[in-house]
Design a protein around this motif. Sequence first.
Motif, PDB file in Angstrom:
ATOM      1  N   ASP A   1       0.742  -1.194  -0.045  1.00  0.00           N
ATOM      2  CA  ASP A   1      -0.039  -0.016   0.100  1.00  0.00           C
ATOM      3  C   ASP A   1       0.722   1.031   0.053  1.00  0.00           C
ATOM      4  O   ASP A   1       2.054   1.150   0.684  1.00  0.00           O
ATOM      5  N   ASP A   2       0.536   2.120  -0.709  1.00  0.00           N
ATOM      6  CA  ASP A   2       1.398   3.617  -0.869  1.00  0.00           C
ATOM      7  C   ASP A   2       1.129   4.486   0.316  1.00  0.00           C
ATOM      8  O   ASP A   2       1.728   5.289   0.604  1.00  0.00           O
ATOM      9  N   GLU A   3      -0.140   4.319   0.934  1.00  0.00           N
ATOM     10  CA  GLU A   3      -0.396   5.102   2.261  1.00  0.00           C
ATOM     11  C   GLU A   3       0.182   4.633   3.139  1.00  0.00           C
ATOM     12  O   GLU A   3      -0.323   3.310   3.860  1.00  0.00           O
TER      13      GLU A   3
ATOM     14  N   ALA B   1       5.695  -0.470  -0.799  1.00  0.00           N
ATOM     15  CA  ALA B   1       4.977   0.714  -1.039  1.00  0.00           C
ATOM     16  C   ALA B   1       4.099   0.757  -2.326  1.00  0.00           C
ATOM     17  O   ALA B   1       3.200   1.783  -2.708  1.00  0.00           O
ATOM     18  N   HIS B   2       4.315  -0.156  -3.059  1.00  0.00           N
ATOM     19  CA  HIS B   2       3.848  -0.043  -4.672  1.00  0.00           C
ATOM     20  C   HIS B   2       4.132  -1.638  -5.359  1.00  0.00           C
ATOM     21  O   HIS B   2       4.922  -2.319  -4.551  1.00  0.00           O
TER      22      HIS B   2
ATOM     23  N   MET C   1      -2.308   2.436  -6.583  1.00  0.00           N
ATOM     24  CA  MET C   1      -0.909   2.919  -6.071  1.00  0.00           C
ATOM     25  C   MET C   1       0.013   3.416  -7.360  1.00  0.00           C
ATOM     26  O   MET C   1      -0.330   3.240  -8.664  1.00  0.00           O
TER      27      MET C   1
ATOM     28  N   ASN D   1      -0.360  -0.764 -10.038  1.00  0.00           N
ATOM     29  CA  ASN D   1      -1.549  -0.829  -9.340  1.00  0.00           C
ATOM     30  C   ASN D   1      -1.750  -2.225  -8.883  1.00  0.00           C
ATOM     31  O   ASN D   1      -1.023  -3.012  -9.205  1.00  0.00           O
TER      32      ASN D   1
END
Length: 120
Positions: free
Chosen positions: A8-10, A32-33, A55, A59
Amino acid sequence: MKTVLVVDDEALILDLIATALEEAGYRVLRAAHGIKAMDVLAAERPDLIVTDYMMPLMNGQELAVAVRSDPQHIALPIILLSGAQSFLARGRRDLFDAVFEKPFDVDELTAEVANRIGAA
């Protein structure tokens, strides 16, 4: 120990999921991606992937396609987390073993992980 790759990029969501899974006894790998996730998959053998849809760079659906195209990982369970794109993923049972809409319940996600790969 069972291992889960969380993508997850968040950062806050990544930390939330990772913390919940670690508290449940799982070893957690983070990315992160999707491209970073593929790098992790080249070095590690997780038992399951939890990925976001939206992302940068790659994605969640592109990640799932890449994972499923690798014979080593074709059967690796993938759980997708998505907001507005969840309707796209629900029709892709060939890619995703489960789909959770954001906002999601962390306890339900942890239970789904346990359902797919067993308790930690």
